[in-house]
Design an enzyme around this catalytic site. Structure first.
Site, short mmCIF file in Angstrom:
data_model
loop_
_atom_site.label_atom_id
_atom_site.label_comp_id
_atom_site.label_asym_id
_atom_site.label_seq_id
_atom_site.Cartn_x
_atom_site.Cartn_y
_atom_site.Cartn_z
N HIS A 1 49.76 35.42 45.67
CA HIS A 1 49.13 34.36 44.88
C HIS A 1 50.22 33.49 44.26
CE1 HIS A 1 46.49 32.35 42.01
NE2 HIS A 1 45.51 32.76 42.78
N ASP B 1 40.42 37.50 47.16
CA ASP B 1 39.80 37.44 48.50
C ASP B 1 39.87 38.76 49.25
OD1 ASP B 1 41.06 34.20 48.49
OD2 ASP B 1 38.94 34.70 48.62
#
Ligand code: SDX
Length: 463
Positions: A330, A386
């Site tokens: 991320h 996700d």
């Protein structure tokens, strides 16, 4: 780079500032500059105003110093009071409320209200909000015809993006974005109609008749009804799935200045209508590095196929030949994405109900190995939102290419809050970044071409 500037920063250094500042010395000229450090944000964010660097020049006729920041790795594009993320501590708060608490107890529409208005709704406000959204869930019948123009195998994100942009043509008054009443009805329409369009996309791809909204159902259950209802007169959602989807919608509702939100802000800054701006957000979210990652996680797990293949797969990722561990890493979180922690628990609840899933076993083993491998640890690559989400969506029988549509339905709430915050921010104007030009200097045009039609014209004259 344009040279004529109406807002050229003053050539002289500003008056000495009382507050904290950078003292910059330009070694090219020996000139010193004082650049104020802006007042800290609530959680200590600090910055300098990039335009304060414009007065740093080698020659007076220069444009002045810019900041160069590809992909905006270290650039604040705005001031925002909506969402706070601390990537090192794994903190995510909407308007100050920890995501864990909202996911546990709030409804998605309560969170949508909070994101936009900054405070939790009173009961009367909430009831009116739910009523407004509920009674705007229908779309113009022509949207059905529009969607039926797509092939049976069209990707639903492509359909959703197109249909939301098309809504702009049904509500021409939406372009009056300075009118709070127009913004209000557009926000209600988008929150209400995006799930309807999303469900219609699902039904079109499946070759099933469109199911109209059922205004007696709550937001999430109504969405599931439009997706799943067949011949039964009334849809009754599996309460575990309804709750799971409500939580997932809350987790995906906003995430400060991510790629798709930045797209909505940039496109919205041209003062286009919100349907067009949200369509831009959907387009950005479609990308595999952003919202499309949840779909890619399932493809990756299917590609791995069995736990015994994980070590070889991990080695392939580490070889740097382009295969990424989808659902990991991320830009901001350099620790565990707090949403991933909640989703992982949700997955446990869902699979406790419907039975363990071999793909979940692969995912759990993949995470266990990755979290102990130096390659991922050194790069601070942890599961993001996700990684487990797709497994839950798949357990609800959503097709893999529909996962990002579910992300878009939820993120519409955050996009709208961010869009309106941008429009009402007096410091914001049309987004128009600069560049560092690296092309040719001036040169004269000498064509290399012998245009055939000129020859034809000469022939014509001779004939
Ligand atoms: C979302 O911004 C948001 O807030 C997004 C989001 C939201 O709610 O809006 O949180 C939603 O988009 C989550 C992210 C979903 N995407 C993925 O899961 C795709 C896989 N992840 C990567 O592509 C990547 O981690 C990004 C895109 C998420 C972040 O990339 P960065 O910050 O640009 O980091 P990088 O690509 O520069 O990576 C740094 C290093 C590189 O290695 P080196 O060049 O140093 O050797 O880490 C490696 C990368 O190769 N790396 C990975 C990796 N992610 C980064 N290596 C293997 N697998 C990965 N997933």
């Amino acid at each position: 780079m344009s040279k004529t500037e109406s807002n050229v920063a003053t050539a002289t250094a500003p008056a000495p500032t009382a507050g904290p500042a950078l003292e910059i010395k330009d070694s090219r000229t020996g000139t010193g500059y004082t650049v104020p450090i802006l007042e800290k944000g609530t959680e200590g964010d600090t910055a300098i105003r990039a335009s304060d660097l414009r007065r740093i020049k080698e020659r007076p006729d220069e444009f002045g110093l810019m900041t160069y920041d590809p992909a905006f790795m270290n650039t604040a594009s705005c001031k925002s009071a909506i969402t706070f993320i601390d990537g090192d501590k794994g903190i995510l708060r909407y308007r100050g409320y920890p995501i864990e608490q909202l996911a546990e107890s709030a409804s998605f529409l309560e969170v949508a209200w909070l994101l936009r208005n900054g405070e939790l709704p009173l009961q009367s406000e909430y009831d009116d909000w739910v009523h407004q959204v509920t009674y705007h869930t229908y779309v113009h019948e022509n949207i059905k015809t529009f969607l039926q123009g797509f092939r049976y195998d069209a990707h639903p994100m492509s359909m959703l993006c197109s249909a939301v942009a098309a809504l702009s043509s049904f509500y021409p008054a939406a372009k009056n974005i300075q009118d709070p009443a127009e913004r209000q009805i557009s926000i209600v329409r988008l929150l209400a109609k995006v799930p309807t369009i999303a469900a219609f996309c699902f039904r079109h791809v499946k070759g099933l008749p469109f199911i109209y909204p059922d205004n007696e159902l709550g937001y999430v259950e109504n969405f599931l009804s439009m997706v799943a209802r067949m011949s039964e007169p009334k849809y009754e959602g599996n309460p575990v799935f309804v709750k799971a989807l409500e939580v997932l919608f809350i987790l995906h509702a906003d995430h400060e200045q991510n790629c798709s939100t930045s797209a909505v802000r940039a496109v919205g800054s041209s003062q286009v209508d919100p349907f067009s701006a949200i369509a831009a957000g959907i387009a950005a979210l479609y990308g595999p590095l952003h919202g499309g990652a949840n779909e890619q996680v399932l493809h990756m797990i299917t590609q791995i196929g069995h736990k015994k293949n994980i070590p070889a797969f991990i080695e392939g990722v580490k070889s740097g030949k382009g295969q990424k561990l989808m659902g990991f890493g991320h830009r901001v979180y350099k620790s565990y994405d707090p949403r991933a922690r909640i989703v992982k628990k949700l997955a446990d609840d869902v699979f406790a109900q419907i039975g363990m899933d071999k793909d979940l076993e692969i995912a759990l083993e993949l995470e266990r190995i990755a979290l102990s491998d130096e390659y991922f640890i050194s790069r601070k690559l942890y599961p993001n939102v996700d990684f487990y989400t797709g497994l839950i969506y798949r357990s609800m029988a959503f097709p893999t290419d529909f996962f990002t549509v579910l992300f878009a339905v939820a993120r519409t709430a955050g996009w709208l809050a961010q869009w309106e915050e941008m429009l009402t921010d007096p410091e914001q104007k049309i987004a128009r970044p600069r560049q560092i030009y690296t092309g040719y200097g001036e040169r004269s045009y000498e064509s290399q071409l012998d245009y055939g039609y000129k020859v034809a014209k000469k022939d014509a004259v001779r004939r």
